[in-house]
Scaffold this active site. Structure first.
Site, PDB file in Angstrom:
ATOM      1  N   ASN A  96      -4.103   8.292 -12.299  1.00 45.46           N
ATOM      2  CA  ASN A  96      -4.709   9.516 -11.786  1.00 45.46           C
ATOM      3  C   ASN A  96      -4.006   9.884 -10.487  1.00 45.46           C
ATOM      4  O   ASN A  96      -4.001   9.097  -9.530  1.00 45.46           O
ATOM      5  CB  ASN A  96      -6.212   9.320 -11.554  1.00 45.46           C
ATOM      6  CG  ASN A  96      -6.973   9.164 -12.862  1.00 45.46           C
ATOM      7  OD1 ASN A  96      -6.615   9.763 -13.867  1.00 45.46           O
ATOM      8  ND2 ASN A  96      -8.019   8.346 -12.850  1.00 45.46           N
ATOM      9  N   GLY A 101      -8.979  13.089 -10.530  1.00 46.66           N
ATOM     10  CA  GLY A 101     -10.015  12.059 -10.503  1.00 46.66           C
ATOM     11  C   GLY A 101      -9.630  10.825  -9.712  1.00 46.66           C
ATOM     12  O   GLY A 101     -10.321   9.805  -9.792  1.00 46.66           O
ATOM     13  N   HIS A 131      -2.481   2.850  -8.502  1.00 46.13           N
ATOM     14  CA  HIS A 131      -2.927   1.879  -9.501  1.00 46.13           C
ATOM     15  C   HIS A 131      -2.734   2.452 -10.885  1.00 46.13           C
ATOM     16  O   HIS A 131      -2.825   3.662 -11.094  1.00 46.13           O
ATOM     17  CB  HIS A 131      -4.405   1.501  -9.284  1.00 46.13           C
ATOM     18  CG  HIS A 131      -5.324   2.663  -9.127  1.00 46.13           C
ATOM     19  ND1 HIS A 131      -5.427   3.378  -7.949  1.00 46.13           N
ATOM     20  CD2 HIS A 131      -6.165   3.264  -9.998  1.00 46.13           C
ATOM     21  CE1 HIS A 131      -6.309   4.350  -8.107  1.00 46.13           C
ATOM     22  NE2 HIS A 131      -6.758   4.315  -9.347  1.00 46.13           N
ATOM     23  N   HIS A 175      -4.331   2.335 -14.547  1.00 41.71           N
ATOM     24  CA  HIS A 175      -5.445   1.939 -15.415  1.00 41.71           C
ATOM     25  C   HIS A 175      -4.875   1.437 -16.741  1.00 41.71           C
ATOM     26  O   HIS A 175      -3.968   2.064 -17.304  1.00 41.71           O
ATOM     27  CB  HIS A 175      -6.356   3.127 -15.717  1.00 41.71           C
ATOM     28  CG  HIS A 175      -7.093   3.674 -14.534  1.00 41.71           C
ATOM     29  ND1 HIS A 175      -8.375   3.303 -14.228  1.00 41.71           N
ATOM     30  CD2 HIS A 175      -6.735   4.571 -13.580  1.00 41.71           C
ATOM     31  CE1 HIS A 175      -8.785   3.958 -13.149  1.00 41.71           C
ATOM     32  NE2 HIS A 175      -7.796   4.738 -12.735  1.00 41.71           N
ATOM     33  N   THR A 178      -9.810   8.401  -6.958  1.00 41.56           N
ATOM     34  CA  THR A 178     -10.809   8.134  -5.923  1.00 41.56           C
ATOM     35  C   THR A 178     -10.342   7.062  -4.948  1.00 41.56           C
ATOM     36  O   THR A 178     -10.856   7.003  -3.831  1.00 41.56           O
ATOM     37  CB  THR A 178     -12.145   7.675  -6.551  1.00 41.56           C
ATOM     38  OG1 THR A 178     -11.904   6.502  -7.339  1.00 41.56           O
ATOM     39  CG2 THR A 178     -12.741   8.765  -7.419  1.00 41.56           C
ATOM     40  N   HIS A 231       0.832  -1.215   0.000  1.00 37.98           N
ATOM     41  CA  HIS A 231       0.000   0.000   0.000  1.00 37.98           C
ATOM     42  C   HIS A 231       0.861   1.256   0.000  1.00 37.98           C
ATOM     43  O   HIS A 231       1.676   1.445   0.878  1.00 37.98           O
ATOM     44  CB  HIS A 231      -0.920   0.027   1.225  1.00 37.98           C
ATOM     45  CG  HIS A 231      -1.769   1.270   1.267  1.00 37.98           C
ATOM     46  ND1 HIS A 231      -3.058   1.313   0.776  1.00 37.98           N
ATOM     47  CD2 HIS A 231      -1.489   2.531   1.689  1.00 37.98           C
ATOM     48  CE1 HIS A 231      -3.533   2.538   0.914  1.00 37.98           C
ATOM     49  NE2 HIS A 231      -2.591   3.294   1.464  1.00 37.98           N
TER      50      HIS A 231
HETATM   51  P1  5GP Z   1      -9.255   6.212  -9.703  1.00 33.52           P
HETATM   52  O1  5GP Z   1     -10.495   7.054  -9.961  1.00 33.52           O
HETATM   53  O2  5GP Z   1      -8.852   6.244  -8.247  1.00 33.52           O
HETATM   54  O3  5GP Z   1      -8.099   6.532 -10.629  1.00 33.52           O
HETATM   55  O4  5GP Z   1      -9.660   4.741 -10.075  1.00 33.52           O
HETATM   56  C1  5GP Z   1     -10.271   3.883  -9.200  1.00 33.52           C
HETATM   57  C2  5GP Z   1     -10.929   2.813 -10.029  1.00 33.52           C
HETATM   58  O5  5GP Z   1     -11.228   1.717  -9.185  1.00 33.52           O
HETATM   59  C3  5GP Z   1     -12.226   3.253 -10.691  1.00 33.52           C
HETATM   60  O6  5GP Z   1     -12.120   3.098 -12.103  1.00 33.52           O
HETATM   61  C4  5GP Z   1     -13.276   2.319 -10.079  1.00 33.52           C
HETATM   62  O7  5GP Z   1     -14.257   1.914 -11.010  1.00 33.52           O
HETATM   63  C5  5GP Z   1     -12.439   1.148  -9.589  1.00 33.52           C
HETATM   64  N1  5GP Z   1     -12.980   0.470  -8.417  1.00 33.52           N
HETATM   65  C6  5GP Z   1     -13.416   1.053  -7.270  1.00 33.52           C
HETATM   66  N2  5GP Z   1     -13.833   0.116  -6.396  1.00 33.52           N
HETATM   67  C7  5GP Z   1     -13.632  -1.081  -7.012  1.00 33.52           C
HETATM   68  C8  5GP Z   1     -13.873  -2.433  -6.598  1.00 33.52           C
HETATM   69  O8  5GP Z   1     -14.353  -2.727  -5.502  1.00 33.52           O
HETATM   70  N3  5GP Z   1     -13.555  -3.414  -7.489  1.00 33.52           N
HETATM   71  C9  5GP Z   1     -13.018  -3.128  -8.725  1.00 33.52           C
HETATM   72  N4  5GP Z   1     -12.737  -4.169  -9.518  1.00 33.52           N
HETATM   73  N5  5GP Z   1     -12.779  -1.867  -9.129  1.00 33.52           N
HETATM   74  C10 5GP Z   1     -13.089  -0.865  -8.286  1.00 33.52           C
HETATM   75 ZN    ZN Z   2      -4.241  -0.124  -0.003  1.00 30.94          ZN
END
Ligand code: 5GP
Ligand code: ZN
Length: 112
Positions: free
Chosen positions: A87, A93, A100, A102, A95, A47
């Protein structure tokens, strides 16, 4: 493992996910709300919240994650090409505060 972190829970198997790849230090699974025909997330098992917390060891880990993506993308249906997005911060964006990458593909991606 960070408490209340959704990706730590996925890494630990406490939240189910559709994993396409796993090794000692990273997992790749399908995004629950895909923004492209194929939308994967490559997540380090360790983490840390974001690129602002990189150090030399984490940068090397990130490099190995990119190598994994490059090596296995064809098996994930991405032989025609794909786009990587990180992100960084709420304004971009982000969240989920667990770093991670994408991985988007499976179609021609708009660039606008
Ligand atoms: P961020 O907006 O932080 O760059 O991307 C977070 C991503 O995690 C989003 O695209 C969202 O759809 C995905 N996500 C959030 N919660 C979960 C989950 O419980 N399982 C999976 N497989 N994806 C998740
Ligand atoms: Zn974590």
């Amino acid at each position: 493992m960070m408490e209340n972190c959704v990706f730590c829970k996925i890494v630990a198997g406490e939240i189910p996910s559709s994993k396409v790849y796993e090794d000692e230090e990273a997992v790749v699974f399908r995004d629950i709300e895909p923004k492209a025909k194929i939308h994967l997330l490559c997540v380090p098992k360790q983490h840390f919240s974001s690129l602002s917390e990189l150090n030399a060891a984490r940068a090397a880990l990130l490099g190995r994650m990119l190598e994994t993506i490059g090596r296995h993308s064809g098996e994930w249906g991405l032989a025609e090409g794909y786009r990587l997005i990180v992100n960084q911060g709420a304004a971009a964006g982000q969240t989920v505060p667990h770093l991670h990458i994408h991985i988007l593909g499976g179609q021609t991606l708009p660039w606008e």
